[in-house]
Design a protein around this motif. Structure first.
Motif, PDB file in Angstrom:
ATOM      1  N   CYS A 138      32.799  64.125 132.559  1.00 38.86           N
ATOM      2  CA  CYS A 138      34.053  64.688 133.068  1.00 38.86           C
ATOM      3  C   CYS A 138      34.246  66.127 132.594  1.00 38.86           C
TER       4      CYS A 138
ATOM      5  N   LYS B 176      34.316  69.313 135.082  1.00 39.14           N
ATOM      6  CA  LYS B 176      35.511  70.148 135.088  1.00 39.14           C
ATOM      7  C   LYS B 176      35.123  71.614 134.908  1.00 39.14           C
TER       8      LYS B 176
ATOM      9  N   GLY C 113      39.739  65.806 131.116  1.00 41.54           N
ATOM     10  CA  GLY C 113      39.752  66.479 132.413  1.00 41.54           C
ATOM     11  C   GLY C 113      39.198  65.641 133.546  1.00 41.54           C
TER      12      GLY C 113
END
Length: 438
Positions: free
Chosen positions: A186, A190, A255
């Motif tokens: 993640c 991001k 995120g």
């Protein structure tokens, strides 16, 4: 492949697909009747939630199979799931509703209708048509309320993470297999200005799926089944607090989702995934048809939540909705015959091949035309992609989950994301709501 009887647990939903249809189908009652029966008799009135392609077209064919074989006209009305919940009880209570209604299972859903005396118990019809020997045990368990059978589930579903492997590979990333890898995935996505997971919880139900994915991985499918259906255990254990912390706090900080996820609706999250803006989508196998249609030529897979602390990866699996007969219907026997027709071999093939739906009855799909994604979804429904006793679990919004408990999940998880409530406080509130709803 065969879906046979299994004593392993299994569950939905899933109004993603119910709410993401074309505007003309999703904004109100959409009359889809086949006309009136010959001889002036009234048609069998059926309400269902299959508003989107390819399910809508498959349902038309399945209903038409019964119409042609039994000579009974079906007056069909479709509406999205949230609308069905809103108008279903009122219509059934007034006597102006359908003979047959397709409605969410569980105490907090169909249980409300049963308690109001609006649904016909199906035990006598089940004995007549042999449903107890045909429908898989976990599906019958979900459709029972206070020991009585009220509905016939139609869809074996698993909540899952869809992932676009084509896009992930193109981004230089790897599909995560552990939760630590997911957190790293993640953060890297991001940084590349990609949305790691398309997920929003403006609607009441997506957080139920998210919590189901986490709890089943942490405590195991059997323990979740014992809690959800038999009330054995509690919602404020250290493991439950960990489940809340990992998803609604740690993934948010990593995120994983868009900012303001409490304002993002489920269908909009799905659209992000289908438009290639997100690498993953928290959804369920009911979305297979829409995903294949929206992402042609791309390699898409499904998986349960990545392993937490080396534990089993578990799909929350179940039935989502079921067909129920109105207690006010004057065509109970005819409605029972209609329900039985939905599980006949010719109908099963239409459900699976064209509707991308897996009814909870044994069937052999050898020689059928199934895509790679369909085969993955079928494997998940059959045995969790591995061992059914270890890789299939139950959804937190089924069984004895009351309306108060469902509401406590939705508002509470929104509060956790906003930092207005701690995971421990939310776990305590869930336990209080559970006890109050017994």
């Amino acid at each position: 492949m065969n879906i046979g009887r299994r004593t392993a647990p299994g569950p939905s939903r899933r109004d993603f697909m119910r709410l993401s249809g074309a505007a003309g189908a999703a904004l109100g009652l959409s009359a889809c009747g086949f006309g009136r029966s010959d001889g002036g008799g009234s048609a069998l009135n059926v309400w269902d939630q299959f508003t989107t392609s390819p399910q809508n077209e498959a349902v038309r064919k399945v209903y038409d199979l019964y119409r042609r074989s039994a000579g009974v006209t079906i007056d069909r009305t479709t509406q999205p799931g949230d609308q069905m919940t809103t108008v279903g009880k009122t219509a059934l209570a007034s006597g102006t509703g359908p003979d047959v209604i397709y409605y969410e299972v569980g105490k907090g859903n169909a249980g409300v209708l049963a308690e109001a005396g609006l649904l016909l118990p199906l035990d006598d019809l089940a004995a007549k048509h042999g449903w107890l020997n045909k429908i898989t045990p976990f599906a019958l368990r979900e459709a029972r309320l206070d020991g009585k059978l009220y509905g016939l589930p139609n869809e074996t579903e698993t909540t899952a993470l869809f992932y676009n492997k084509t896009l992930i590979d193109k981004s230089g990333l790897t599909v995560p297999r552990t939760f630590d890898e997911l957190l790293s995935f993640c953060a890297k996505a991001k940084a590349k200005k990609l949305i790691p997971i398309a997920y929003g919880q403006a609607d009441v139900y997506p957080c139920w799926w998210a919590f189901s994915l986490m709890t089943n991985n942490i405590v195991g499918g059997k323990a979740m089944g014992d809690l959800v259906f038999d009330g054995k255990g509690s919602w404020n254990t250290p493991q439950m607090k960990q489940a809340i912390q990992l998803f609604f706090v740690d993934l948010v900080k990593a995120g994983a989702f868009i900012d303001g996820l409490n304002s993002l609706h489920g269908p909009d999250a799905q659209s992000m995934f289908l438009s290639g803006k997100a690498l993953m989508n928290l959804n369920g196998t009911w979305a297979v048809g829409a995903v294949e249609k929206g992402l042609p030529g791309q390699e898409v897979g499904i998986m349960p939540m990545p392993s937490i602390d080396g534990g089993d990866r578990v799909y929350p699996a179940g039935t989502g909705s079921a067909y129920y007969i109105s207690a006010k219907s004057k065509r109970g026997e005819e409605a029972g015959a209609f329900l039985d027709s939905l599980y006949q071999p010719e109908a099963l093939r239409v459900w699976v091949e064209q509707g991308k739906i897996f009814p909870p009855v044994p069937f052999d799909s050898s020689g059928w035309s199934l895509s790679p994604l369909q085969k993955q979804a079928l494997g998940a429904a059959q045995n969790g992609g591995g061992d059914a006793t270890r890789n299939l679990g139950y959804s937190v919004n089924h069984g004895k989950a009351s309306p108060g408990f469902l509401n406590a999940m939705t508002s509470g998880f929104q509060a956790v994301v906003q930092g207005r409530k701690t995971p421990a406080q939310q776990a305590d509130d869930l336990q209080k709501a559970w006890e109050k709803g017994r």
